[in-house]
Design a protein around this motif. Structure first.
Motif, PDB file in Angstrom:
ATOM      1  N   SER A 136     -44.925  -6.486   3.755  1.00  0.00           N
ATOM      2  CA  SER A 136     -44.565  -5.107   4.082  1.00  0.00           C
ATOM      3  C   SER A 136     -43.079  -4.945   4.374  1.00  0.00           C
ATOM      4  N   SER A 137     -42.353  -6.061   4.558  1.00  0.00           N
ATOM      5  CA  SER A 137     -40.931  -5.965   4.849  1.00  0.00           C
ATOM      6  C   SER A 137     -40.089  -5.769   3.595  1.00  0.00           C
ATOM      7  N   VAL A 138     -40.702  -5.919   2.433  1.00  0.00           N
ATOM      8  CA  VAL A 138     -39.973  -5.798   1.179  1.00  0.00           C
ATOM      9  C   VAL A 138     -39.977  -4.334   0.735  1.00  0.00           C
ATOM     10  N   SER A 139     -38.833  -3.834   0.338  1.00  0.00           N
ATOM     11  CA  SER A 139     -38.700  -2.423  -0.001  1.00  0.00           C
ATOM     12  C   SER A 139     -38.999  -2.172  -1.476  1.00  0.00           C
ATOM     13  N   ILE A 140     -39.089  -0.886  -1.820  1.00  0.00           N
ATOM     14  CA  ILE A 140     -39.286  -0.485  -3.212  1.00  0.00           C
ATOM     15  C   ILE A 140     -38.151  -1.015  -4.082  1.00  0.00           C
ATOM     16  N   SER A 141     -36.921  -0.917  -3.566  1.00  0.00           N
ATOM     17  CA  SER A 141     -35.771  -1.391  -4.343  1.00  0.00           C
ATOM     18  C   SER A 141     -35.845  -2.890  -4.588  1.00  0.00           C
ATOM     19  N   ASP A 142     -36.409  -3.632  -3.642  1.00  0.00           N
ATOM     20  CA  ASP A 142     -36.558  -5.077  -3.824  1.00  0.00           C
ATOM     21  C   ASP A 142     -37.517  -5.385  -4.971  1.00  0.00           C
ATOM     22  N   VAL A 143     -38.605  -4.630  -5.046  1.00  0.00           N
ATOM     23  CA  VAL A 143     -39.574  -4.841  -6.114  1.00  0.00           C
ATOM     24  C   VAL A 143     -38.960  -4.493  -7.456  1.00  0.00           C
ATOM     25  N   ILE A 144     -38.218  -3.380  -7.512  1.00  0.00           N
ATOM     26  CA  ILE A 144     -37.561  -2.975  -8.762  1.00  0.00           C
ATOM     27  C   ILE A 144     -36.573  -4.046  -9.214  1.00  0.00           C
ATOM     28  N   ALA A 145     -35.834  -4.618  -8.268  1.00  0.00           N
ATOM     29  CA  ALA A 145     -34.869  -5.661  -8.616  1.00  0.00           C
ATOM     30  C   ALA A 145     -35.579  -6.920  -9.093  1.00  0.00           C
ATOM     31  N   LEU A 147     -38.479  -7.083 -10.493  1.00  0.00           N
ATOM     32  CA  LEU A 147     -39.047  -6.794 -11.804  1.00  0.00           C
ATOM     33  C   LEU A 147     -37.981  -6.943 -12.888  1.00  0.00           C
ATOM     34  N   LYS A 148     -36.801  -6.392 -12.631  1.00  0.00           N
ATOM     35  CA  LYS A 148     -35.718  -6.448 -13.611  1.00  0.00           C
ATOM     36  C   LYS A 148     -35.267  -7.876 -13.867  1.00  0.00           C
ATOM     37  N   SER A 149     -35.274  -8.714 -12.832  1.00  0.00           N
ATOM     38  CA  SER A 149     -34.806 -10.090 -12.970  1.00  0.00           C
ATOM     39  C   SER A 149     -35.869 -11.026 -13.547  1.00  0.00           C
ATOM     40  N   GLY A 150     -37.069 -10.487 -13.783  1.00  0.00           N
ATOM     41  CA  GLY A 150     -38.123 -11.301 -14.378  1.00  0.00           C
ATOM     42  C   GLY A 150     -38.920 -12.119 -13.393  1.00  0.00           C
ATOM     43  N   GLN A 151     -38.758 -11.866 -12.095  1.00  0.00           N
ATOM     44  CA  GLN A 151     -39.482 -12.630 -11.080  1.00  0.00           C
ATOM     45  C   GLN A 151     -40.924 -12.165 -10.915  1.00  0.00           C
ATOM     46  N   VAL A 152     -41.222 -10.957 -11.390  1.00  0.00           N
ATOM     47  CA  VAL A 152     -42.574 -10.405 -11.277  1.00  0.00           C
ATOM     48  C   VAL A 152     -43.312 -10.634 -12.588  1.00  0.00           C
ATOM     49  N   ASP A 153     -44.521 -11.167 -12.503  1.00  0.00           N
ATOM     50  CA  ASP A 153     -45.314 -11.427 -13.707  1.00  0.00           C
ATOM     51  C   ASP A 153     -46.188 -10.239 -14.082  1.00  0.00           C
ATOM     52  N   VAL A 154     -46.807  -9.623 -13.076  1.00  0.00           N
ATOM     53  CA  VAL A 154     -47.660  -8.451 -13.301  1.00  0.00           C
ATOM     54  C   VAL A 154     -47.249  -7.376 -12.312  1.00  0.00           C
ATOM     55  N   ILE A 155     -46.853  -6.219 -12.816  1.00  0.00           N
ATOM     56  CA  ILE A 155     -46.507  -5.092 -11.955  1.00  0.00           C
ATOM     57  C   ILE A 155     -47.553  -3.999 -12.145  1.00  0.00           C
ATOM     58  N   ILE A 156     -48.108  -3.545 -11.047  1.00  0.00           N
ATOM     59  CA  ILE A 156     -49.151  -2.515 -11.069  1.00  0.00           C
ATOM     60  C   ILE A 156     -48.623  -1.294 -10.331  1.00  0.00           C
ATOM     61  N   SER A 163     -40.231   5.866 -13.930  1.00  0.00           N
ATOM     62  CA  SER A 163     -38.959   6.441 -13.507  1.00  0.00           C
ATOM     63  C   SER A 163     -37.801   5.708 -14.176  1.00  0.00           C
ATOM     64  N   LYS A 164     -36.669   6.389 -14.272  1.00  0.00           N
ATOM     65  CA  LYS A 164     -35.517   5.838 -14.977  1.00  0.00           C
ATOM     66  C   LYS A 164     -34.944   4.599 -14.306  1.00  0.00           C
ATOM     67  N   ASP A 165     -35.159   4.445 -12.996  1.00  0.00           N
ATOM     68  CA  ASP A 165     -34.583   3.296 -12.295  1.00  0.00           C
ATOM     69  C   ASP A 165     -35.438   2.038 -12.408  1.00  0.00           C
ATOM     70  N   VAL A 166     -36.556   2.133 -13.099  1.00  0.00           N
ATOM     71  CA  VAL A 166     -37.444   0.976 -13.270  1.00  0.00           C
ATOM     72  C   VAL A 166     -37.248   0.413 -14.675  1.00  0.00           C
TER      73      VAL A 166
END
Length: 205
Positions: A136-145, A147-156, A163-166
């Motif tokens: 819960s300490s991780v922000s929306i911007s952290d998840v977007i970052a 995702l962009k860097s390829g650290q996320v395998d599955v995004i739901i 949105s344009k920032d994703v």
């Protein structure tokens, strides 16, 4: 009507563009090649097994897959999506799961995490209100970052993923749950995504 004619024209243009796109065929690991399928707590139905085989065949082709899986609630459409997403992970591709509501996104997040996390798959969730449910300490911007860097395998997530920032440029598979419930603006974004990734659409209607 004029709207339906324009929709038909757009659809023809979309599939004309997709017909020119070539992708590297995925190496599809049959369910017997790994243990993830064994964590499914039910016996697959014949229709479910056929849908899984058809999706695997599409992923192994050199054209972007665009498949629709239709079935009532409880048919097992989510299991087809989970297996396809695991194939994305095995092929080092990102999988994106789009849901029309936060509630459905949360349900998918819980299910995908339970099934895939034990196999090293990083699953995250992004909606208008939350960016992460494993910490819960991780922000929306952290998840977007991430995702962009390829650290996320599955995004739901919900339409927030459109949105344009994703950045979804690394997506190899996009699963759309109940596409008819997305708005016109979101469907325009989905048309763009359809030219770059395998598409699996789930619907109960």
């Amino acid at each position: 009507t004029q709207d339906s004619q324009e929709f038909a024209r757009d659809l023809l243009k979309l599939y004309a563009r997709r017909s020119l796109v070539r992708v590297d065929p995925w190496h599809v690991f049959n369910d017997a090649d790994h243990d993830m399928h064994a964590t499914f707590g039910f016996q697959e139905t014949p229709d479910q097994e056929q849908a899984i085989r058809d999706v695997y065949e599409g992923l192994a082709g050199n054209e972007p897959m665009d498949r629709l899986v239709v079935g009532d609630v409880g048919f097992g459409k989510t299991e087809v999506a989970i297996r396809a997403s695991y194939q994305a992970f095995l092929n080092k591709k990102q999988a994106v799961i789009l849901c029309p509501t936060t509630l459905l996104a949360q349900q998918h997040y819980d299910t995908f995490t339970e099934r895939l996390k034990p196999f090293g798959v990083r699953v995250e969730m992004l909606s208008r209100f939350t960016g992460h449910t494993t910490d819960s300490s991780v922000s929306i911007s952290d998840v977007i970052a991430a995702l962009k860097s390829g650290q996320v395998d599955v995004i739901i997530g919900t339409h927030r993923l459109l949105s344009k920032d994703v950045d979804l440029s690394q997506a190899g598979l996009i699963v759309i749950d109940e596409e008819q419930r997305f708005g016109v603006r979101h469907k325009e974004r989905l048309k763009d995504l359809r030219t770059q990734a395998h598409i699996l659409t789930l619907s109960a209607t």
